[in-house]
Structures are given as C-alpha cells and as structure tokens.
Design an enzyme around this catalytic site. Structure first.
Site, PDB file in Angstrom:
ATOM      1  N   CYS A 164     -23.603  16.397   5.254  1.00  0.00           N
ATOM      2  CA  CYS A 164     -23.026  15.381   4.372  1.00  0.00           C
ATOM      3  C   CYS A 164     -22.967  14.056   5.139  1.00  0.00           C
ATOM      4  CB  CYS A 164     -21.638  15.798   3.929  1.00  0.00           C
ATOM      5  SG  CYS A 164     -20.800  14.583   2.866  1.00  0.00           S
ATOM      6  N   ASP A 166     -20.683  11.986   5.265  1.00  0.00           N
ATOM      7  CA  ASP A 166     -19.333  11.753   5.772  1.00  0.00           C
ATOM      8  C   ASP A 166     -19.368  11.611   7.291  1.00  0.00           C
ATOM      9  OD1 ASP A 166     -16.637  12.358   6.783  1.00  0.00           O
ATOM     10  OD2 ASP A 166     -16.168  12.939   4.732  1.00  0.00           O
ATOM     11  N   HIS A 232     -18.956  20.632   3.961  1.00  0.00           N
ATOM     12  CA  HIS A 232     -17.743  20.622   4.788  1.00  0.00           C
ATOM     13  C   HIS A 232     -16.486  20.815   3.961  1.00  0.00           C
ATOM     14  CE1 HIS A 232     -16.515  16.364   3.834  1.00  0.00           C
ATOM     15  NE2 HIS A 232     -17.793  16.289   3.523  1.00  0.00           N
ATOM     16  N   CYS A 243     -14.775  17.408   0.914  1.00  0.00           N
ATOM     17  CA  CYS A 243     -15.885  16.508   0.609  1.00  0.00           C
ATOM     18  C   CYS A 243     -15.558  15.663  -0.615  1.00  0.00           C
ATOM     19  CB  CYS A 243     -17.156  17.311   0.356  1.00  0.00           C
ATOM     20  SG  CYS A 243     -18.617  16.274   0.099  1.00  0.00           S
TER      21      CYS A 243
END
Length: 503
Positions: A164, A166, A232, A243
């Site tokens: 991801c 992130d 995640h 997420c």
C-alpha cells in the site's frame, strides 16, 4: 486471524523516554552479543543487520526531524543585526548545509518566510539523503545475486511487490521483509490496488527479456513471475489506523488485494494463454509491530483469507530454540498452516520471509519499545510520479505513483488529507517531490521525463490552488537515469530565487 502483540508489548504505550533509552542501548547490546530483556532475542535474529538498519533510520529521520526546531531557533533571531551570519552558522552546525541567502536577506524588512524556508530545508535534506543512498548503498540493496539464486531455486524469476502507498509500509522491502531492494520490483498503490494493465506490461517485458537475452534466466526454465501484494492493518487501533483506502476494514483490504491479484493472473491467461507462468502471494502487515502474516496459496494459486502463517506467533513458538532447530521449526509451521497441495518452492520462500521478519519483530521491540509510537501517519513529504527507489524508511514518504493528476486523483486527495493534518493544520506547507525516472539509453528520455515533471507540477498547482495561493504547497522536480545507477537530478522547484528587477 489477526496477529496480536506479544505479552511484553500488549500493555500501555511505552514512554518516549524509555524508547530513547532502548534505542541508545541497542548498539552496545548487539556488539556484546547480549540480548535485551529477560527472554532475549530470537535465535534467528540478525543482530548486525538490526544495528545497521537502526543507524540508517536514526541518521535519516533525525535529519528531517531537526528542521522545525532549528527554524524555530532561527526565527527568534531574525531581527538581530547579524541575523544572516548567525542563521547560517546555526543551519550549518545543526542541519549540515547553508540556507538560501535570498530567503534571509529581507528578514529585517518583513517577517522571515518560514513556510518557504521549511519546504526548502525538507527538499535539501531529501536531496542529500538520495545522493548518499545512490552513492554509498547504505542498506546493501544492490547485493542481489544471492536472492536471485534463491528465488530461482524456489521456482520464481521475478518478485514484483505492491505494498500500500501508505508511508507506514515504505520500509516493507528493506526492513520488514529484509530483502535487497535491487532484486525486487516495488510499486506501491493506495490500498494495494495496483494497475493491472501496467503489471501485465511489466510481465511481458520480463518474459521478453528471458526469450531475447536469457535474463534473469532462459525462457525454458520452469520458473514463474511472482506477483505479491502487501495489505496492512493495525493491532493497536484496528478501527481507525488500518488502511484508509478500505475504511480500516482488514477483511476488505485483504479481499480487494486478492481480487486484484486474481485479475492480473486472469489477464495474463486471457491474453497469452500461459497463466502457469504467473504465481500469486498475499501478505498482511501490522503497521504497529511490523509483524507479517502470509496467506500461502495452494498448488492452483488459490488463497484462503481466513488462514495464514503469523510471524509474531512463530516468533513466540520458536524463540527458545537453538538456531538450527528454530529454522527447521519455522519451515514446519509454514507447512502446517499451508494447503496440502502448496508448491514446495513457495513454502521455502514463505519460510524465508517469515524468518526474515523475525529480525524485524525484534528490531521494533528493541528500538521502538514493541510498537511504533506513531501508530498513524507521520510522513515528512509526498512523493509523486515514478521512481523513489531510495525511500526505504517507515513514515518518511507518502507515495502517489502516477503519470498524470487525473489518473492519480484519488491517491493525491488521500495525500492532501494526510498532510492537511500533519502540516497545514500547523501552518506548514505540504512538500511534494515530483519524480520521473527514465532509461538513459532511450533517445530523448530525459527530456520527456523533465516535461512530465513540469506538466505534473502545473497540474498539482492547479488542483490544489487554494493551498498554493497561501504558500502551503511547494514542489521539487527531479529526474533520474535508472540505467546509469546515478543519483537524482533537480530540474525545477517552486522555491527558485526571485529575479532581479530591470528595464
């Protein structure tokens, strides 16, 4: 099955004072061969590797986190008679570089523009970090031969990983999985929702290389292209710090990642009738402890989202064994939690990933008191475009991989929301590094990459005009020749010096 922190790390947050003490103690404990705490380190933990990674993390993050305190110190001096000299002396001593003279020169007339100065310092710190990364390889990420051999022994010729976007997963390759970044194709997307068409194109490029050049192996070798997604979740605050792209819903994040993996394989089968050349793997990651859970596929590539191998549980089960026995037990646990028809090569790879992650679990326990203090976002800048191989640290950068603002609008809006809380709410601008890598052997590639940077720069200024007009958005434009293996090249910046007046 959600992994939980161990008993040692399941209590209240460890005070920052204790975290700092633990951090300072790691190097000494590692050097002396002693393990912190009554239970010690896992027998398979790479102590030297942990110490090296800690030094790098401390050096880079400290460089970014020092900016605000230094600027506060300089701001308090801006009306002194020797302000410029004093400010440069402080910056040189604390940040390691001089500040732009034109940003300091008019402070006696007007207030020092700390927003511009802050963005400039972030960009300069990033540039210096990138130069060091490409010149000195501090993480040893270019040592790829051993992993390449191991992957091929396991039956895979390419490892393509999508974490991801992130920032809490930016270190997934070099830290969490302990893999050399040079051997892995990493391309993050928000929610792990990678571009299927782009990945099929990359698959075709790799397969063509096998046919034409025998790289990384010949086309008749019985190996496969392994596509992996890392989603995640949060063990500390699962309903708020999971997420964002999936509303902090762990099950939705895992299912969406699996659906995207299956779509990729189906696309290859539909277009080339060779689905057997593609393998899939799904990994979950706890952003609080860095522990992973792996959903092992069966012989047909199917995965059950309710079953996984939990690294944090494996750590607890094997912690008191001798190294050889611990390694054998890890392999047994992986096999026990995998489908009966699982491919032996895949089992070997998953066992290696779990073993590597054991070192990271201990790293977080040693250096961060068991779980990260910044359970949420704490990124220092946004990275937009294509590239960023040098970003290998947690919560350093939020990624938005894209060619145009239109195709990456959703990721950009997530980034704006994140930095709205981190920076704009404090009166600080959002620093964005616009980056496009190119292949230097292709005629005109550098010029096209530079044009893309400038086009994206104008589009970002337009999309976030409300921030740009208030000095709350600044951009650094960089390109890099990925074939040459050299560092980045700055080709533009929103912080350029004003031109002198004239006729």
């Amino acid at each position: 099955m959600r992994p939980r922190p161990s008993a040692r790390s399941a209590g209240a947050n460890v005070p920052q004072r204790m975290t700092r003490q633990t951090t300072r103690a790691v190097a000494a404990e590692t050097a002396g061969g002693r393990a912190p705490g009554p239970n010690g380190l896992h027998p398979l933990t790479d102590r030297d590797g942990n110490a090296r990674l800690q030094r790098y993390e401390d050096r880079v993050k400290t460089a970014f986190d020092r900016i605000v305190p230094v600027l506060k110190q300089i701001s308090a001096l801006q009306h002194e008679s020797d302000f410029e000299q004093h400010a440069q002396s402080i910056a040189r001593a604390e940040l390691g570089f001089d500040l732009p003279e034109y940003m300091l020169a008019d402070a006696w007339v007007t207030q020092l523009d700390l927003r511009r100065l802050f963005a400039w310092c972030v960009f300069e710190t990033y540039r210096r970090m990138a130069d060091d990364f490409f010149a000195n390889d501090p993480l040893g990420g270019r040592e790829v031969h051993a992993l390449d051999r191991f992957l091929q022994d396991c039956g895979f010729h390419q490892l393509d990983v999508t974490p991801c976007a992130d920032g809490r997963l930016a270190h997934a390759i070099s830290y969490v999985l302990r893999l050399p970044f040079g051997a892995v194709r990493r391309k993050p997307y928000a929610g792990g929702l990678f571009d299927v068409e782009n990945t099929v194109s990359k698959w075709g490029e790799v397969e063509l290389g096998r046919f034409r050049e025998g790289v990384p192996n010949t086309a008749d070798s019985p190996t496969r292209y392994l596509k992996t997604v890392i989603y995640h979740y949060s063990s500390v605050d699962p309903h708020h710090q999971g997420c964002a792209a999936h509303g902090s819903n762990d099950a939705a994040a895992a299912q969406a990642a699996l659906d995207r993996l299956l779509a990729f394989r189906q696309s290859v089968e539909n277009g080339f009738c060779c689905g057997a050349s593609v393998a899939l793997l799904l990994i979950g990651m706890d952003t609080d402890t860095d522990a992973i859970r792996v959903h092992v596929p069966d012989g047909e590539g199917r995965m059950d989202l309710t079953q996984s191998v939990d690294a944090i549980k494996v750590h607890a089960i094997t912690r008191d064994l001798e190294p050889a026995a611990a390694r054998a037990r890890v392999a047994e646990l992986v096999k026990a939690h995998a489908p009966a028809s699982a491919d032996p090569g895949m089992l070997r790879l998953v066992a290696r990933l779990i073993e590597n992650n054991l070192s990271q679990i201990d790293y977080v326990r040693q250096v961060h008191g068991g779980r990260y203090a910044d359970a949420g976002h704490a990124e220092r800048f946004m990275g937009v475009g294509i590239g960023f191989e040098e970003i290998q640290l947690r919560n350093l950068t939020y990624f938005a991989y894209l060619y145009t603002v239109e195709e990456g609008a959703a990721d950009l809006d997530v980034g704006r929301k994140i930095f709205g809380g981190l920076n704009v709410s404090r009166g600080l601008p959002i620093p964005i590094v616009i980056r496009f890598d190119y292949h230097g052997g292709v005629p005109g590639a550098r010029e096209r990459a530079t044009t893309r940077c400038r086009r994206l720069d104008a589009a970002l200024a337009g999309r976030f005009a409300d921030l740009d007009d208030r000095g709350l958005l600044h951009r650094l434009l960089v390109v890099r020749d990925s074939d040459a293996g050299t560092g980045i090249e700055v080709v533009g910046c929103s912080l350029t010096a004003p031109t002198a007046g004239g006729h």
